[in-house]
Design a protein around this motif. Sequence first.
Motif: not given
Length: 378
Positions: A27-34
């Motif tokens: 992923h290029r974004l962490p889970e909290w951001a998604r």
Amino acid sequence: MHSTPITAELVRGALEFEQTDHGIVPHRLPEWARAQSSDPQLATVERQPSGVRLALRTRATTIELDSFRTVIAFAGAPRRPDGVFDLVVDGRLAAQAQASGGHLVTIDMATGRAETTPGAVCTTRFADLPEGDKNIEIWLPFQETTALARLRSDAPVAPTPNNGRRVWLHHGSSISQGSNAASPTSTWPVRAAAAGGVELINLGFGGSALLDPFISRVIRDAPADLISVKIGINIVNTDLMRRRAFGPAVHGFLDTIRDGHPTTPLMVMSPIWCPIHEETPGPGDFDHAAMADGRLRFRATGNPSDVAKGKLTLGVIREELAKVVAQRSATDPQISYLDGRELYGPDDYAELPLPDELHPDDASHARIAERFAKVGWL
């Protein structure tokens, strides 16, 4: 053959990993951001591993990679070419292999309905590699989700040692993600990073460079020695905001980045030349007449007279970004502005037109990278 499970230590360019039935998905974004966005477009593109690569130190002369891809297509629109894996040996492109298999997800743009055609695991084999110890990079296709399952080789592999190179974090749109480039190492950020001798983290998200606050917080928290943000084309072609909101939103985005990187060199980049939106606001749309002929093209649907009412065009975006950076540079000597037309302007469009009126082709990616490297910022 040695079998090596793929773990985060072997992968560069991703911020997080998800374990799935088919392997780990970078992923290029962490889970909290998604979790802070319900946009399916962003959910799709952040899983597409632009700039993500396996980085190995090995004596192996044969390497096999098992992966499982998910490809997105749109009903009635031409399909993109299959993705490519690029094998780089000691900094030089040595081989390429076509991706295959996996799931094909076809989306009906009129109804939003998605239909999945299942497929199989893709085994990519690179043979006849040079003898002796070497650094190997396997760059993943930049417009397909790729789950990494297992690596096989005729000698043990280990993570490439830290080479001490500076980390360049770049955020932008589909042009930064790589749209219309020929392969993962052909995108302009990857070419520019190679020319500048830096490690790339590419946060280029197709259709999704929209000044989202969670993106600026991701950049704030990520280790980086150089940061660039390319702002504008998605703001216009989504018709996301008006002139009154744009400048303060840019300030807020940059403020958040500066909270974590107060003195890191920070470049603000405006859009490259794109005639359909230079003087015509968004929203953008598919050119449905072209699609009926089997061609993918985009068009602007806004009214130029609405610029006086605050609608944004690329011309307005460049004017506002220049103002923001000029204001901030009075107290921030490490911020700079680059007009995107210096990388690709009207003369370049005349010579190398945007094939779909929105995205540069592979030759233009090369030109943009060369000019960016010559700026001397990296």
